[in-house]
Design an enzyme around this catalytic site. Sequence first.
Site, PDB file in Angstrom:
ATOM      1  N   GLU A 165       0.773  -1.250  -0.036  1.00  0.00           N
ATOM      2  CA  GLU A 165      -0.101   0.023  -0.120  1.00  0.00           C
ATOM      3  C   GLU A 165       0.879   1.198  -0.097  1.00  0.00           C
ATOM      4  O   GLU A 165       1.862   1.238   0.734  1.00  0.00           O
ATOM      5  CB  GLU A 165      -0.976  -0.130   1.218  1.00  0.00           C
ATOM      6  CG  GLU A 165      -1.974   1.115   1.186  1.00  0.00           C
ATOM      7  CD  GLU A 165      -2.982   1.048   1.843  1.00  0.00           C
ATOM      8  OE1 GLU A 165      -3.445  -0.281   2.365  1.00  0.00           O
ATOM      9  OE2 GLU A 165      -3.897   1.865   2.344  1.00  0.00           O
ATOM     10  N   ARG A 166       0.586   2.089  -1.030  1.00  0.00           N
ATOM     11  CA  ARG A 166       1.534   3.439  -1.127  1.00  0.00           C
ATOM     12  C   ARG A 166       3.006   2.902  -1.404  1.00  0.00           C
ATOM     13  O   ARG A 166       3.707   3.581  -0.901  1.00  0.00           O
ATOM     14  CB  ARG A 166       1.395   4.250   0.079  1.00  0.00           C
ATOM     15  CG  ARG A 166      -0.121   4.558   0.571  1.00  0.00           C
ATOM     16  CD  ARG A 166      -1.010   5.082  -0.715  1.00  0.00           C
ATOM     17  NE  ARG A 166      -2.314   5.278  -0.285  1.00  0.00           N
ATOM     18  CZ  ARG A 166      -3.302   5.718  -1.105  1.00  0.00           C
ATOM     19  NH1 ARG A 166      -2.757   5.832  -2.440  1.00  0.00           N
ATOM     20  NH2 ARG A 166      -4.528   5.690  -0.772  1.00  0.00           N
ATOM     21  N   LYS A 288      -4.477  -0.375  13.754  1.00  0.00           N
ATOM     22  CA  LYS A 288      -5.314   0.662  13.018  1.00  0.00           C
ATOM     23  C   LYS A 288      -6.821   0.262  13.372  1.00  0.00           C
ATOM     24  O   LYS A 288      -7.296  -0.755  12.875  1.00  0.00           O
ATOM     25  CB  LYS A 288      -4.993   0.642  11.582  1.00  0.00           C
ATOM     26  CG  LYS A 288      -5.915   1.594  10.827  1.00  0.00           C
ATOM     27  CD  LYS A 288      -5.626   1.782   9.306  1.00  0.00           C
ATOM     28  CE  LYS A 288      -6.284   2.964   8.548  1.00  0.00           C
ATOM     29  NZ  LYS A 288      -5.841   3.156   7.269  1.00  0.00           N
ATOM     30  N   GLU A 292     -10.712   4.553   8.854  1.00  0.00           N
ATOM     31  CA  GLU A 292     -11.155   4.192   7.594  1.00  0.00           C
ATOM     32  C   GLU A 292     -11.556   2.964   7.154  1.00  0.00           C
ATOM     33  O   GLU A 292     -10.955   2.055   6.652  1.00  0.00           O
ATOM     34  CB  GLU A 292      -9.627   4.351   6.585  1.00  0.00           C
ATOM     35  CG  GLU A 292      -8.974   5.807   6.620  1.00  0.00           C
ATOM     36  CD  GLU A 292      -7.784   6.044   5.887  1.00  0.00           C
ATOM     37  OE1 GLU A 292      -7.001   5.128   5.672  1.00  0.00           O
ATOM     38  OE2 GLU A 292      -7.778   7.019   5.374  1.00  0.00           O
ATOM     39  N   ARG A 325      -2.529   3.282  16.721  1.00  0.00           N
ATOM     40  CA  ARG A 325      -2.626   4.809  15.652  1.00  0.00           C
ATOM     41  C   ARG A 325      -3.824   5.555  16.091  1.00  0.00           C
ATOM     42  O   ARG A 325      -4.869   5.216  16.476  1.00  0.00           O
ATOM     43  CB  ARG A 325      -2.413   4.050  14.373  1.00  0.00           C
ATOM     44  CG  ARG A 325      -1.435   3.534  13.986  1.00  0.00           C
ATOM     45  CD  ARG A 325      -1.375   2.955  12.764  1.00  0.00           C
ATOM     46  NE  ARG A 325      -0.734   3.706  11.705  1.00  0.00           N
ATOM     47  CZ  ARG A 325      -1.575   4.294  10.600  1.00  0.00           C
ATOM     48  NH1 ARG A 325      -2.786   4.158  10.549  1.00  0.00           N
ATOM     49  NH2 ARG A 325      -1.076   5.019   9.761  1.00  0.00           N
ATOM     50  N   LYS A 366       0.408  10.833  13.567  1.00  0.00           N
ATOM     51  CA  LYS A 366       0.875  11.247  12.570  1.00  0.00           C
ATOM     52  C   LYS A 366       1.537  12.628  12.623  1.00  0.00           C
ATOM     53  O   LYS A 366       1.242  13.355  13.578  1.00  0.00           O
ATOM     54  CB  LYS A 366      -0.050  11.191  11.396  1.00  0.00           C
ATOM     55  CG  LYS A 366      -0.235   9.967  10.720  1.00  0.00           C
ATOM     56  CD  LYS A 366      -0.971   9.837   9.364  1.00  0.00           C
ATOM     57  CE  LYS A 366      -1.272   8.601   9.086  1.00  0.00           C
ATOM     58  NZ  LYS A 366      -2.074   8.610   7.496  1.00  0.00           N
ATOM     59  N   ASP A 371      -2.454  14.277   7.074  1.00  0.00           N
ATOM     60  CA  ASP A 371      -1.882  13.173   6.401  1.00  0.00           C
ATOM     61  C   ASP A 371      -0.828  13.348   5.338  1.00  0.00           C
ATOM     62  O   ASP A 371      -0.785  13.295   4.365  1.00  0.00           O
ATOM     63  CB  ASP A 371      -2.875  12.687   5.640  1.00  0.00           C
ATOM     64  CG  ASP A 371      -2.812  11.085   5.128  1.00  0.00           C
ATOM     65  OD1 ASP A 371      -1.665  10.344   5.885  1.00  0.00           O
ATOM     66  OD2 ASP A 371      -3.643  10.454   4.270  1.00  0.00           O
ATOM     67  N   GLU A 393       4.720   9.689  14.067  1.00  0.00           N
ATOM     68  CA  GLU A 393       4.704   8.735  12.755  1.00  0.00           C
ATOM     69  C   GLU A 393       5.174   9.629  11.531  1.00  0.00           C
ATOM     70  O   GLU A 393       4.358  10.882  11.207  1.00  0.00           O
ATOM     71  CB  GLU A 393       3.315   7.831  12.425  1.00  0.00           C
ATOM     72  CG  GLU A 393       3.223   7.470  11.308  1.00  0.00           C
ATOM     73  CD  GLU A 393       1.973   6.605  11.117  1.00  0.00           C
ATOM     74  OE1 GLU A 393       1.307   6.333  12.239  1.00  0.00           O
ATOM     75  OE2 GLU A 393       1.693   6.150   9.892  1.00  0.00           O
ATOM     76  N   GLU A 399       4.047   9.204  -0.390  1.00  0.00           N
ATOM     77  CA  GLU A 399       2.682   9.283  -0.957  1.00  0.00           C
ATOM     78  C   GLU A 399       2.346  10.463  -1.440  1.00  0.00           C
ATOM     79  O   GLU A 399       1.821  10.541  -2.357  1.00  0.00           O
ATOM     80  CB  GLU A 399       1.810   8.716   0.262  1.00  0.00           C
ATOM     81  CG  GLU A 399       0.208   8.713  -0.230  1.00  0.00           C
ATOM     82  CD  GLU A 399      -0.707   8.298   0.498  1.00  0.00           C
ATOM     83  OE1 GLU A 399      -0.178   7.853   2.042  1.00  0.00           O
ATOM     84  OE2 GLU A 399      -2.135   8.006   0.396  1.00  0.00           O
ATOM     85  N   GLU A 517       6.962  21.625  -3.090  1.00  0.00           N
ATOM     86  CA  GLU A 517       5.965  22.383  -2.740  1.00  0.00           C
ATOM     87  C   GLU A 517       5.801  23.711  -3.809  1.00  0.00           C
ATOM     88  O   GLU A 517       4.587  23.990  -3.666  1.00  0.00           O
ATOM     89  CB  GLU A 517       6.597  23.138  -1.412  1.00  0.00           C
ATOM     90  CG  GLU A 517       5.412  23.861  -0.694  1.00  0.00           C
ATOM     91  CD  GLU A 517       5.808  24.712   0.606  1.00  0.00           C
ATOM     92  OE1 GLU A 517       7.132  24.611   0.864  1.00  0.00           O
ATOM     93  OE2 GLU A 517       5.058  25.495   1.151  1.00  0.00           O
ATOM     94  N   TRP A 547     -13.764  12.870   2.251  1.00  0.00           N
ATOM     95  CA  TRP A 547     -12.507  12.522   2.881  1.00  0.00           C
ATOM     96  C   TRP A 547     -12.145  13.811   4.012  1.00  0.00           C
ATOM     97  O   TRP A 547     -11.208  13.877   4.763  1.00  0.00           O
ATOM     98  CB  TRP A 547     -11.469  12.351   2.090  1.00  0.00           C
ATOM     99  CG  TRP A 547     -11.747  11.205   1.418  1.00  0.00           C
ATOM    100  CD1 TRP A 547     -12.439  10.807   0.069  1.00  0.00           C
ATOM    101  CD2 TRP A 547     -11.451   9.682   1.811  1.00  0.00           C
ATOM    102  NE1 TRP A 547     -12.463   9.627  -0.184  1.00  0.00           N
ATOM    103  CE2 TRP A 547     -11.804   8.650   0.613  1.00  0.00           C
ATOM    104  CE3 TRP A 547     -10.893   9.097   2.854  1.00  0.00           C
ATOM    105  CZ2 TRP A 547     -11.721   7.406   0.939  1.00  0.00           C
ATOM    106  CZ3 TRP A 547     -10.733   7.571   3.014  1.00  0.00           C
ATOM    107  CH2 TRP A 547     -11.330   6.845   2.226  1.00  0.00           C
TER     108      TRP A 547
HETATM  109  O1  GCW Z   1      -2.252   8.167   4.010  1.00  0.00           O
HETATM  110  C1  GCW Z   1      -3.348   7.490   4.215  1.00  0.00           C
HETATM  111  C2  GCW Z   1      -3.260   6.324   2.834  1.00  0.00           C
HETATM  112  C3  GCW Z   1      -3.814   5.195   3.274  1.00  0.00           C
HETATM  113  C4  GCW Z   1      -3.335   4.571   4.522  1.00  0.00           C
HETATM  114  C5  GCW Z   1      -3.711   5.509   5.642  1.00  0.00           C
HETATM  115  C6  GCW Z   1      -3.306   5.050   7.175  1.00  0.00           C
HETATM  116  C7  GCW Z   1      -2.576   2.301   5.251  1.00  0.00           C
HETATM  117  O2  GCW Z   1      -3.811   6.816   1.771  1.00  0.00           O
HETATM  118  O3  GCW Z   1      -3.290   4.344   2.297  1.00  0.00           O
HETATM  119  O4  GCW Z   1      -3.682   3.337   5.090  1.00  0.00           O
HETATM  120  O5  GCW Z   1      -3.149   6.923   5.370  1.00  0.00           O
HETATM  121  O6  GCW Z   1      -2.117   5.812   7.634  1.00  0.00           O
HETATM  122  O7  GCW Z   1      -3.652   4.479   7.574  1.00  0.00           O
END
Ligand code: GCW
Length: 685
Positions: A165-166, A288, A292, A325, A366, A371, A393, A399, A517, A547
Amino acid sequence: LEKGYSCWLQYNKITDSKLIEEYLPYCLSLSFTEDSPIVRSAVEELADGVKSMLDKEPTIYNYFSNDASIILGTYESINLSDYELSSDLFEKLNDESYVLKSVNKEGNNKILLVGKSDKGILYGAYHLLRLIQTRKSVNSLDLVESPRNQIRIINQWDNMDGSVERGYSGNSIFYDNNQFTNDLYRIKDYARLLASVGINAISINNVNVWEIETNLITSKFLPEVQKVADIFRSYGIQTLLSINYASPIEIGNLTTADPLDEGVQQWWAEKVKEIYSYIPDFGGFVVKADSEHRPGPFSYDRDHAEGANVLAKALQPYNGIVVWRCFVYNCLQDWRDRTTDRARAAYDNFKPLDGKFLDNVILQVKNGPMDFQVKEPVSPLFGAMEKTNQMMEFQVAQEYTGQQKDLCYLVPQWKEYFDFDTHAKGEGSTVKTIVDGSMYNYRYSGVAAVSNIGNDINWTGNTLAQANFYGYGRLIWDPELGAEEIAEEWVQSTFGNDPLVVETIKGMLLDSWNIYENYTAPLGVGWMINPSHHYGPNVDGYEYDVWGTYHFSDRDGVGVDRTVETGTGYTNQYFSPNAEIYNSLENCPDEFLLFYHHVPYTHQLKSGETVIQYIYNTHFKGVEQVKDLIDRWNKLDGKIDDYRFNNVAERLQLQLKNAVEWRDKINTYYFRKSGISDDQNRTIY
Ligand code: GCW
């Protein structure tokens, strides 16, 4: 191809005779006074590195020999007084510390590498090799090193079907076709790379735990996990697994996963016992939950503390931890709803729970409230939870910062987060003193990051993205290291010591974040990317979506009002004076202007430039800067092996294409919205 694969552990042959003359006497032989798999790893790495750089296989004694030129052992196994060292020094150091000291007695050159434990020895071995690779003198070494952060973990977002993923660097090195891969050599090389920069823990599967991966904690896969953990253990790295919160239902045949249900508690306790029977030093679970669409305690009306504690209790007898998380927000928001602000979510969800988590739970937050955008403020949760272990994190995977096509060296960004003053306990309450555990005396603390590697031959897709992997490890070991210093070390170890090569690549890295940027989303507003895959511009791609990532551009202005008076009130989640600074249009730093305020296009920045003109200027400039990156790289033609030269050259072309697309879409979009022309009359479509 080899050269890309070896990353910064190149150990290129030294040809300068003066240097050989300096290093060789120290590297003729090696004695180790204590044996363990970790010590063996250190000895093997030193022997290989020396042989490759100095063309001399060192003699190895697996006992103490005063004749050896490198003497390596733990502080308890070496007669320290012989070398003017005292054990008091080591009493104060943590388990991962080491001393590197050169001793020049009676024409005899020696290097003493003393670890507090075998882990220290391993880190010291990599340090010594790095010194030689970067051509530092070893004649008068007298170093004491300790990592500043306790947990230094990398999170793989690998799925068992082999996808990542990513992931922007090929497929997983761990899994293929719903099985573990057999390439344990590659995993060992990954362990070497991780250990060489001080990483001491890894979670080996995606935080989104799907059906197959839910079985990683069953007898079906635990023998395989054990093999991987054995490799990592010999490099001082603990293995963790991401778990599915609904496991008691999915694999345990229970009807609930309610954390307060006794059957569920019992189930987790037995499950954990089983895991430890395979992996005695298992690190714990990464979770997690209620994020989501992943299952979590909310389904049973329980909060995150109740959710985490059932796992923590099961892990407690074995010293395992729960990494919980905080990426929790409403991902089904109605864009019409102006009262919900995704930025607020982590704080709103977790702050009220401070003090309710067991002390082997650590919250993984995070770096920013949204994000991993190119620019966003620090998460207000840092400093806000005095009684709850926390860890920051980062996302080494790019990404939202070019996906390892575009160049974006992230160490300067991470340093800004670390150095940010939260004022949680008055001036000087920097984020780095929160995450290293010192400010609130956390039992567990540290830093986590999403890995950027895959099975591409060079691990990271873009060879220059290796610098982020390297830099992450180095910076969290010592947050006082400079972004430039880290870049320089990395270039020297990776590409050699030719000054043109070093200066050119270092300069490109250091400029790259700002360049990225410039041509993407302006002034901290973020997003404006293509939905789902997140590469390339799409200004309204998420604007009317669920979102929570909006920029609210209209004909008059742009930006998100997060003020207390007229906006979402998010600014209030910070301590004073940050709260007031961000809340005030006048005092808010321009770099975050559109994150906090909705302003007219004619709003003047501190530089006197209007917002609209700033948008045009930076977007035109960004593209020119990418062209300049290409010119700079081309000067290195012939100075770098073809594979790595072409790899980066190709990526820079993709970056240019991307930058042009961003420039034109952003400029055109804002020209059409605002009707204001560029004061230099450049082409806007
Ligand atoms: O940044 C977003 C991503 C998802 C990711 C999620 C997370 C693993 O687009 O792909 O899922 O965060 O951090 O849980």
